[in-house]
Design a protein around this motif. Structure first.
Motif, mmCIF file in Angstrom:
data_model
loop_
_atom_site.group_PDB
_atom_site.id
_atom_site.type_symbol
_atom_site.label_atom_id
_atom_site.label_comp_id
_atom_site.label_asym_id
_atom_site.label_seq_id
_atom_site.Cartn_x
_atom_site.Cartn_y
_atom_site.Cartn_z
ATOM 1 N N ILE A 146 -15.547 3.790 -1.439
ATOM 2 C CA ILE A 146 -14.597 3.344 -1.758
ATOM 3 C C ILE A 146 -13.606 2.919 -0.941
ATOM 4 N N SER A 147 -13.219 1.538 -0.722
ATOM 5 C CA SER A 147 -12.098 1.385 0.375
ATOM 6 C C SER A 147 -10.657 0.052 -0.438
ATOM 7 N N PRO A 148 -9.823 0.067 -0.086
ATOM 8 C CA PRO A 148 -9.096 -1.399 -0.587
ATOM 9 C C PRO A 148 -9.089 -2.127 0.553
ATOM 10 N N TRP A 149 -7.620 -3.761 0.507
ATOM 11 C CA TRP A 149 -8.357 -3.971 1.498
ATOM 12 C C TRP A 149 -6.172 -3.996 2.341
ATOM 13 N N ASN A 150 -5.808 -3.391 2.066
ATOM 14 C CA ASN A 150 -4.769 -3.624 2.481
ATOM 15 C C ASN A 150 -4.821 -2.975 4.307
ATOM 16 N N ALA A 172 -21.460 2.895 1.105
ATOM 17 C CA ALA A 172 -19.867 2.539 1.476
ATOM 18 C C ALA A 172 -19.753 1.048 1.011
ATOM 19 N N LYS A 173 -18.324 1.043 0.620
ATOM 20 C CA LYS A 173 -18.084 -0.634 0.058
ATOM 21 C C LYS A 173 -16.912 -1.038 0.271
ATOM 22 N N PRO A 174 -16.537 -1.348 1.404
ATOM 23 C CA PRO A 174 -15.148 -1.630 1.192
ATOM 24 C C PRO A 174 -14.580 -2.626 0.698
ATOM 25 N N SER A 175 -13.171 -3.615 0.411
ATOM 26 C CA SER A 175 -12.785 -4.062 -0.402
ATOM 27 C C SER A 175 -13.718 -5.923 -0.539
ATOM 28 N N GLU A 176 -13.936 -6.523 -1.212
ATOM 29 C CA GLU A 176 -14.587 -7.042 -1.334
ATOM 30 C C GLU A 176 -13.660 -8.290 -0.790
ATOM 31 N N VAL A 177 -12.006 -8.411 -0.752
ATOM 32 C CA VAL A 177 -10.598 -9.278 0.593
ATOM 33 C C VAL A 177 -11.519 -9.220 1.522
ATOM 34 N N THR A 225 -9.575 5.488 -2.053
ATOM 35 C CA THR A 225 -8.596 4.594 -2.329
ATOM 36 C C THR A 225 -8.585 3.704 -2.903
ATOM 37 N N GLY A 226 -7.405 2.995 -3.649
ATOM 38 C CA GLY A 226 -6.927 1.648 -4.380
ATOM 39 C C GLY A 226 -6.315 2.247 -4.946
ATOM 40 N N GLY A 227 -5.713 1.211 -5.996
ATOM 41 C CA GLY A 227 -5.008 1.147 -7.109
ATOM 42 C C GLY A 227 -4.849 2.471 -8.512
ATOM 43 N N THR A 228 -4.156 2.884 -8.988
ATOM 44 C CA THR A 228 -4.204 3.905 -9.928
ATOM 45 C C THR A 228 -5.063 3.281 -11.345
ATOM 46 N N ALA A 229 -5.688 2.286 -11.424
ATOM 47 C CA ALA A 229 -5.886 1.748 -12.921
ATOM 48 C C ALA A 229 -6.768 2.086 -12.528
ATOM 49 N N THR A 230 -8.167 1.570 -11.173
ATOM 50 C CA THR A 230 -9.093 1.715 -11.159
ATOM 51 C C THR A 230 -9.370 3.354 -10.845
ATOM 52 N N GLY A 231 -8.343 4.003 -9.847
ATOM 53 C CA GLY A 231 -8.767 5.424 -10.105
ATOM 54 C C GLY A 231 -9.226 5.503 -10.878
ATOM 55 N N GLU A 248 -6.953 8.338 -3.921
ATOM 56 C CA GLU A 248 -6.009 8.218 -2.732
ATOM 57 C C GLU A 248 -5.100 6.607 -3.386
ATOM 58 N N LEU A 249 -4.336 7.082 -4.390
ATOM 59 C CA LEU A 249 -4.094 5.973 -4.484
ATOM 60 C C LEU A 249 -2.498 5.570 -4.928
ATOM 61 N N GLY A 250 -1.864 4.576 -5.727
ATOM 62 C CA GLY A 250 -0.373 3.569 -6.251
ATOM 63 C C GLY A 250 0.595 4.765 -4.965
ATOM 64 N N ILE A 281 1.389 -1.660 2.428
ATOM 65 C CA ILE A 281 0.962 -0.264 2.651
ATOM 66 C C ILE A 281 0.886 0.428 2.226
ATOM 67 N N CYS A 282 0.661 1.695 1.299
ATOM 68 C CA CYS A 282 0.786 2.186 0.414
ATOM 69 C C CYS A 282 2.158 3.335 0.848
ATOM 70 N N LEU A 283 2.048 3.829 1.828
ATOM 71 C CA LEU A 283 3.419 4.846 2.322
ATOM 72 C C LEU A 283 5.170 3.614 1.989
ATOM 73 N N GLU A 382 7.369 0.096 -10.694
ATOM 74 C CA GLU A 382 6.037 -0.518 -11.389
ATOM 75 C C GLU A 382 5.712 -0.743 -8.960
ATOM 76 N N GLU A 383 5.117 -0.457 -8.578
ATOM 77 C CA GLU A 383 4.399 -0.925 -7.774
ATOM 78 C C GLU A 383 3.961 -2.530 -7.573
ATOM 79 N N ILE A 384 4.847 -2.752 -6.236
ATOM 80 C CA ILE A 384 4.888 -3.570 -5.737
ATOM 81 C C ILE A 384 3.628 -4.816 -4.708
#
Ligand code: NAD
Length: 479
Positions: A146-150, A172-177, A225-231, A248-250, A281-283, A382-384
């Motif tokens: 499962i992966s994010p949109w960035n 596998a599921k990509p981000s819906e965005v 890979t995605g947000g910490t709350a989702t993780g 792999e989170l925020g 980018i998370c980095l 906080e992660e912006i």
């Protein structure tokens, strides 16, 4: 256009649950729809993967490698098409997608296609006991990615490539965005001769499709890979099912600048590490700490360079900053600029939405530099995840180390210094999974990738990824 799921080597319509609009961030218009796949769609994907597993897991490493490398070549041959699709979905400059995202997605397949042929397991002779032990590294079975949109295709393939290289079959599921390049990947996999069912791609919302993958009792591992709350939520759902998890989170990464660095290199790289991909980018080094002795000089030079970045339509060649990924995300990022003001911080540049002529409904924001008075304010904690960085001065190594570590995240950190002893001290004490010294985002795919604290659990990259996607079994033979 209507995007379809890719199940058992075929494109198929969703069974139920309807469709989700897909927006083009550069103009705010709906340009397609994706299925909001249901449990039944995920079950079909699982059945296809399960049927493909016995044969794929027994396919020779040379043959798996050949197919992965073929996928990589086809991605390269279709660079323009994929880069344009990625940009249209995500808002990133086409030039960036062409130079970074798509080539790196192709590298993921090439790298793991090669790595699997070098993936050795250990053996141990139990001296004095007439026994020998060896380790079998066996594929897990059906795994979920499962992966994010960035970095849509880049992060999607970062999971899929090692999973299938190791002999697993994937749901596998990509981000819906940002579903578009994952959709196109199905065609490439067929053309490369990937057997049907080895990779299955289901589209939909996290709360429906993603949740169905995580809850599936026979999908044995989840790479997320995605947000910490989702993780955190995924970890809770997966725990009673005893799934193997890679999270792999925020991040809220420090960029620490000492006065003995190579100044020009630092300045140019800091502009990139702050605003590449609209800061999504998370980095990205979103907290910049500068040694007091060069603080004023840096502040002036940095702000001048940032003001020179061009915010524009992603397909224009001279665009540095494209559109943010979605309207809600733009609103979230803007809300942090208001929070900064309420907290008494100073907006040194940017802070306002941008109207790009001809694309008035696009999601554009000026690159923003915020001077903060204290490191524990919200914009510094906080992660912006947008084109927004904070800057503040520091006096001593101890002080900056403390501030760098005083966040819940621990993904990456960047250090700018030519002092070797300081480099050694700080890189060992910074709480992060990745430390860059005098560079940023230089990636070697053999190295471990991941974070500590709320930035994640587990490591991707190189043999770490192949270890995650296999189960180790010890065989002990007495002779
Ligand atoms: P997100 O957590 O909202 O979504 C990520 C993926 O998870 C999407 O595909 C989404 O549909 C899915 N999802 C959402 N809820 C789910 C659920 N209940 N069950 C299963 N799947 C679910 O994150 P995002 O907004 O897409 O991405 C941004 C975040 O990703 C940022 O926090 C960023 O730091 C992080 N990120 C981390 C890394 C890394 O390597 N550590 C890399 C890129 C992005």
């Amino acid at each position: 256009m209507k995007i379809q799921n890719y199940i058992n080597g075929k494109f198929s319509l969703p069974i139920a649950n309807g469709w989700i609009d897909n927006y083009n961030p550069s103009n705010g218009e709906v340009y397609g729809q994706i299925p909001n796949s249901s449990k039944e769609d995920v079950e079909n994907a699982y059945i296809a993967a399960k049927s493909a597993f016995p044969s794929w897991s027994q396919t020779t490493l040379e043959e798996r490698s050949r197919i992965l490398i073929k996928i990589s070549e086809l991605l390269e041959a279709n660079l323009d098409r994929f880069a344009e699709a990625e940009s249209k979905d995500n808002g990133k400059p086409v030039s960036l997608a062409k130079m970074v995202d798509i080539p790196r997605a192709a590298s993921n397949f090439r790298f793991f296609g090669n790595a699997i042929t070098q993936f050795a397991s250990e053996s141990h002779e139990s001296v004095g006991q007439n026994a020998v032990n060896y380790t079998l590294r066996q594929p897990i079975g059906v795994v979920g990615c499962i992966s994010p949109w960035n970095l849509p295709l880049y992060l999607f393939t970062w999971k899929i490539a090692p999973a299938i290289a190791a002999g697993n079959c994937v749901v596998a599921k990509p981000s819906e965005v940002t579903p578009m390049t994952a959709y196109l990947l199905g065609e490439i996999c067929n053309e490369a001769g990937l057997p049907k069912g080895v990779l299955n791609i289901v589209h939909g919302l996290g709360t429906t499709t993603g949740q169905a993958i995580v809850e599936h009792p026979n999908i044995k591992a989840i790479s997320f890979t995605g947000g910490t709350a989702t993780g955190a939520h995924i970890a809770k759902v997966a725990a009673p099912l005893f799934k193997k998890l890679s999270l792999e989170l925020g991040g809220k990464n420090p960029n620490i600048i000492f006065d003995d660095c190579d100044y020009d290199d630092m300045l140019n790289t800091t502009v990139r590490s702050s605003f590449a991909n609209q800061g999504q980018i998370c980095l990205c080094g979103s907290r910049i700490f500068v040694e007091e002795t060069i603080y004023e000089r840096f502040k002036t030079d940095f702000v001048e360079k940032v003001k020179g970045l061009k915010v524009g339509h992603p397909s224009e060649r001279d665009t540095n900053i494209g559109a943010l990924v979605s309207k809600p995300h733009l609103q979230k990022v803007k809300s942090y600029i208001e929070i900064a003001k309420e907290e008494g911080a100073t907006i040194l540049c940017g802070g306002k939405a941008v109207t790009v002529e001809g694309y008035e409904n696009g999601y554009y924001l000026q690159p923003t530099v915020i001077e903060v008075k204290t490191d524990d304010c919200r914009v510094n904690q906080e992660e912006i995840f947008g084109p927004v960085v904070t800057i503040m001065p520091f006096n001593t190594e101890d002080e900056v180390l403390q501030m760098a570590n005083k966040v819940k995240y621990g993904l990456s950190a960047t250090l700018w210094t030519n002092n070797l002893k300081r480099t050694m001290r700080m890189s060992s004490q910074i709480q992060a999974g990745i430390v860059w010294v005098n560079t940023w985002m230089l990636r070697d795919l053999r190295t471990p990738f991941g974070g500590v604290k709320h930035s994640g659990v587990g490591r991707e990259g190189g043999f770490e990824a192949l270890r995650f996607f296999t189960e180790a079994k010890n065989v002990c033979i007495k002779y």
